[in-house]
Design a protein around this motif. Structure first.
Motif, mmCIF file in Angstrom:
data_model
loop_
_atom_site.group_PDB
_atom_site.id
_atom_site.type_symbol
_atom_site.label_atom_id
_atom_site.label_comp_id
_atom_site.label_asym_id
_atom_site.label_seq_id
_atom_site.Cartn_x
_atom_site.Cartn_y
_atom_site.Cartn_z
ATOM 1 N N ASP A 28 -22.640 4.023 -41.886
ATOM 2 C CA ASP A 28 -23.307 4.139 -40.718
ATOM 3 C C ASP A 28 -22.140 2.891 -40.609
ATOM 4 O O ASP A 28 -21.921 2.454 -41.752
ATOM 5 N N LYS A 29 -23.044 1.815 -40.206
ATOM 6 C CA LYS A 29 -21.742 0.386 -39.371
ATOM 7 C C LYS A 29 -22.532 0.058 -40.393
ATOM 8 O O LYS A 29 -21.357 -1.362 -41.034
ATOM 9 N N ASN A 30 -23.329 -0.290 -41.960
ATOM 10 C CA ASN A 30 -23.868 -1.231 -42.950
ATOM 11 C C ASN A 30 -23.285 -0.607 -44.081
ATOM 12 O O ASN A 30 -23.335 -1.667 -44.592
ATOM 13 N N SER A 31 -22.062 0.183 -43.539
ATOM 14 C CA SER A 31 -21.248 0.676 -45.140
ATOM 15 C C SER A 31 -20.148 -0.013 -44.624
ATOM 16 O O SER A 31 -19.092 0.159 -43.787
ATOM 17 N N VAL A 32 -19.072 -1.274 -45.601
ATOM 18 C CA VAL A 32 -18.109 -1.669 -44.569
ATOM 19 C C VAL A 32 -16.295 -0.825 -46.094
ATOM 20 O O VAL A 32 -17.205 -1.313 -47.195
ATOM 21 N N ILE A 33 -15.794 -1.064 -45.462
ATOM 22 C CA ILE A 33 -14.801 0.090 -45.338
ATOM 23 C C ILE A 33 -13.331 -0.459 -45.519
ATOM 24 O O ILE A 33 -13.701 -1.090 -44.436
ATOM 25 N N SER B 203 -11.092 5.156 -35.013
ATOM 26 C CA SER B 203 -11.654 4.043 -34.743
ATOM 27 C C SER B 203 -13.014 4.360 -35.245
ATOM 28 O O SER B 203 -13.559 3.077 -35.577
ATOM 29 N N ASN B 204 -14.278 5.274 -34.333
ATOM 30 C CA ASN B 204 -15.085 4.999 -34.471
ATOM 31 C C ASN B 204 -16.195 4.816 -36.259
ATOM 32 O O ASN B 204 -17.082 4.849 -36.487
ATOM 33 N N MET B 205 -15.342 5.873 -37.081
ATOM 34 C CA MET B 205 -15.234 5.485 -38.202
ATOM 35 C C MET B 205 -15.065 3.948 -38.689
ATOM 36 O O MET B 205 -16.106 3.281 -39.537
ATOM 37 N N GLY B 206 -14.534 2.501 -38.290
ATOM 38 C CA GLY B 206 -14.870 1.400 -38.371
ATOM 39 C C GLY B 206 -14.265 0.732 -39.806
ATOM 40 O O GLY B 206 -15.213 0.330 -40.142
ATOM 41 N N ILE B 207 -12.880 1.722 -40.235
ATOM 42 C CA ILE B 207 -12.747 0.830 -41.598
ATOM 43 C C ILE B 207 -11.706 -0.265 -40.770
ATOM 44 O O ILE B 207 -10.977 -0.377 -39.834
ATOM 45 N N GLN B 208 -11.710 -1.212 -41.725
ATOM 46 C CA GLN B 208 -10.729 -2.437 -42.099
ATOM 47 C C GLN B 208 -9.866 -2.111 -42.601
ATOM 48 O O GLN B 208 -10.161 -1.661 -43.666
ATOM 49 N N ALA B 209 -8.687 -2.850 -42.195
ATOM 50 C CA ALA B 209 -7.136 -3.099 -42.773
ATOM 51 C C ALA B 209 -6.754 -4.304 -43.350
ATOM 52 O O ALA B 209 -6.282 -5.339 -42.121
ATOM 53 N N VAL B 210 -6.305 -4.456 -44.817
ATOM 54 C CA VAL B 210 -5.179 -5.689 -44.536
ATOM 55 C C VAL B 210 -4.380 -5.292 -45.028
ATOM 56 O O VAL B 210 -4.105 -4.530 -46.473
ATOM 57 N N SER C 189 -23.433 -6.412 -45.176
ATOM 58 C CA SER C 189 -22.955 -4.532 -45.495
ATOM 59 C C SER C 189 -24.271 -4.894 -46.406
ATOM 60 O O SER C 189 -24.743 -5.277 -47.384
ATOM 61 N N SER C 190 -24.668 -2.788 -46.809
ATOM 62 C CA SER C 190 -25.159 -1.938 -47.890
ATOM 63 C C SER C 190 -24.128 -1.700 -48.334
ATOM 64 O O SER C 190 -25.153 -1.933 -50.325
ATOM 65 N N LYS C 191 -23.644 -1.670 -48.327
ATOM 66 C CA LYS C 191 -22.277 -0.831 -49.143
ATOM 67 C C LYS C 191 -21.058 -1.523 -49.322
ATOM 68 O O LYS C 191 -20.776 -1.440 -47.515
ATOM 69 N N PHE C 192 -20.140 -2.243 -49.861
ATOM 70 C CA PHE C 192 -19.190 -2.703 -49.591
ATOM 71 C C PHE C 192 -17.700 -1.861 -50.647
ATOM 72 O O PHE C 192 -17.977 -2.002 -51.571
ATOM 73 N N THR C 193 -16.958 -1.483 -50.228
ATOM 74 C CA THR C 193 -16.570 -0.393 -50.811
ATOM 75 C C THR C 193 -14.537 -1.078 -50.775
ATOM 76 O O THR C 193 -13.840 -1.369 -49.565
ATOM 77 N N VAL C 194 -13.572 -2.198 -51.509
ATOM 78 C CA VAL C 194 -12.664 -2.033 -51.246
ATOM 79 C C VAL C 194 -11.549 -1.123 -51.583
ATOM 80 O O VAL C 194 -11.486 -0.475 -52.826
ATOM 81 N N VAL C 195 -10.698 -0.829 -50.963
ATOM 82 C CA VAL C 195 -9.808 0.104 -51.317
ATOM 83 C C VAL C 195 -8.431 -0.201 -51.685
ATOM 84 O O VAL C 195 -7.407 -0.580 -50.692
#
Lengths: 334, 180
Positions: free
Chosen positions: A134-139, A160-167, A184-190
């Motif tokens: 969901d959009k409250n979970s950020v990856i 793209s609709n999975m809303g993954i950000q990359a840097v 966000s309710s959950k923030f995942t850094v990969v």
């Protein structure tokens, strides 16, 4: 005087009788309403689970991506093969076992959530993986976007609709993402490759807002380190890119879902092993019998393979053997 | 004496009125529950049919039965699948629920002696296979022997032993129940 007392007694008796009878009727209605309401809530709670399960089933027939609208906000839970709705402590908490392999955050509270389905092949089709977010979970992906083609391809396959950000690793500054983490309710850094900031540094930046998880992926070795919200580290390996996507979307909940996936892989291997055995009994051409026999031996080992090295080695061998069978115009494994 | 009788009549009247009220209430509740049960039964049947329709599409693509990526059903997987099903029945009960899934060969039209003959290990090892049978019961779970409704679709059947494609019908009988 006596007559008056008799009249009072009679009236009193009527009142007592009326109150008791009224209380019984009232109790009956309260009980009836309670049974009715809990029955309705039971149907509604199970219906939303069944709807989600059916929607996922229908969507999983082919690979694709979409945004699901639940037409309302439900507290959906996903825990290792079990779907749930409601909060565990409340009366309207319902669970339903599902056969689907779903990699996702533990809770989805939004009306809309993104779904992506992908077939897992090893090398034959094993199952369809579901990735939910969901959009409250950020990856956030941190990787060598300028130097690694593997990383760019891996990120590029995510819809793209999975809303993954990359840097890019060199440009990653945790301070730049504080406002994103706050919402966000959950923030995942990969991390892909060596992490530039460790878990505790990231925790100090993002930890106050929601659950922070850190995943460090080694694409060459097919392994990863997963740090949960309390900083506990778990070493895992993934079998195929589809499973790595699963690791990213499920974070610390990966191991349990992976186990379900591996059980299914084992089951499909058993089916292919027996299929090869049966086909062999119908085959007369010596070349084909020999090739099928080799394939059978490989599948026997594949079935009991446990380590990452064995699995990847046999994955390649079975794939090659199937190609050889195809070239010789023999019946194939898959 | 007359007053005592009168008061007795009063009490009897009250009891009678209460009794009638309770009987009417009871009747109302019974009728309500009957309608409610019927409504839920209809809902269960509707959901069961919806589930069976989805299952029809899902079964064609199920890796245990399908050819890899070509949209057909691999007949060489049927017997291995039935064996695995016997070992892991609970898992498949979660996938299929209360249903009966059968696949029947329809073209080329099977020989009269093979129509509705179940294909099993014995039939498979015979030289005449696949001409000696024409039907596979893939899955069957109906513990309460309910009467079911059927839905079906045409499928392409692949025999890898002979590198041959035939036409079949995949039929799902569902039992108006969403329980597993």
């Amino acid at each position: 005087m006596i007559k008056s007392k008799k009249g009072n007694t009679h009236l009193l008796f009527k009142w007592i009788f009326g109150v008791i009878a009224g209380a019984i009727i009232l109790a009956f209605f309260i009980k009836f309403s309670y049974v009715h309401l809990s029955g309705e809530s039971l149907i509604e709670g199970n219906r939303i689970l069944l709807t989600v399960d059916n929607k996922l089933d229908a969507f999983g027939v082919k690979e694709g991506t979409d945004v699901f609208d639940l037409k309302g906000e439900f507290n959906l839970g996903f825990d290792c093969g079990v779907l749930s709705s409601g909060t565990p402590e409340s009366n309207n908490f319902f669970e339903r076992k599902t056969d689907k392999i779903i990699f996702t955050q533990p809770k989805i509270n939004e009306r809309y959530f993104s779904v992506w389905t992908k077939k897992w092949e090893a090398p034959y089709g094993v199952s369809t993986f579901y990735y939910l977010k969901d959009k409250n979970s950020v990856i956030l992906f941190v990787g060598p976007s300028s130097s690694s083609e593997d990383f760019v391809n891996f990120v590029g396959r995510i819809p793209s609709n999975m809303g993954i950000q990359a840097v890019d690793t060199t440009q990653f500054n945790p301070g730049d993402f504080v406002s994103t983490a706050r919402q966000s309710s959950k923030f995942t850094v990969v991390y892909f490759g060596n992490p530039t900031y460790d878990w505790s540094t990231l925790k100090s930046q993002y930890g106050n807002f929601g659950d922070l998880e850190v995943v460090v992926v080694n694409l060459n070795e097919h392994i990863a380190e997963v740090y949960d919200t309390y900083g506990n580290k778990e070493d895992v390996f993934y079998f195929g890119d589809e499973m790595l996507y699963g690791l990213i979307f499920s974070g610390s909940k990966f191991s349990c879902t992976k186990e379900i996936a591996m059980n299914r892989f084992n089951l499909l291997t058993r089916i292919h092993l027996e299929k090869v055995g049966r086909i062999m009994s119908k085959e007369n051409r010596p070349v084909c019998v020999d090739l099928l026999n080799e394939a059978r031996k490989m599948l026997e080992n594949y079935q009991f393979a446990l380590t990452k090295t064995e699995l990847y080695d046999l994955l390649e061998k079975v794939g090659r053997q199937n190609l050889q069978l195809e070239r010789e115009d023999c019946p194939t494994v898959y | 004496m007359i007053k005592n009788r009168r008061s007795q009549v009063h009490v009897s009247e009250t009891i009678l009125v209460l009794f009638v009220v309770i009987v009417i209430l009871m009747l109302g509740v019974v009728v309500y529950f009957k309608f409610s049960v019927e409504k839920n039964k209809d809902l269960a049947e509707e959901l069961s049919e919806e589930q069976a329709t989805i299952m029809l599409a899902k079964a064609v693509g199920l890796q245990e039965l399908s050819c890899d990526g070509t949209g057909c059903i691999d007949t060489a997987k049927f017997l291995p699948f039935k064996r695995v099903l016997g070992e892991d029945f609970d898992m498949y009960r979660r996938i299929f629920g209360r249903k009966k899934i059968t696949i029947t060969e329809i073209y080329p039209v099977p020989h009269d002696s093979a129509i509705d003959v179940e294909c099993d290990v014995i039939k498979y090892i015979q030289m005449e296979y696949p001409e000696n049978c024409g039907k596979w019961t893939i899955y069957d779970y109906n513990p309460e022997n309910e009467l079911g409704a059927k839905i079906s679709t045409i499928v392409s059947l692949y025999y890898p032993e002979f590198d041959e494609y035939r036409v079949g019908r995949l039929e799902i009988e569902h039992y108006g129940d969403i329980r597993r």
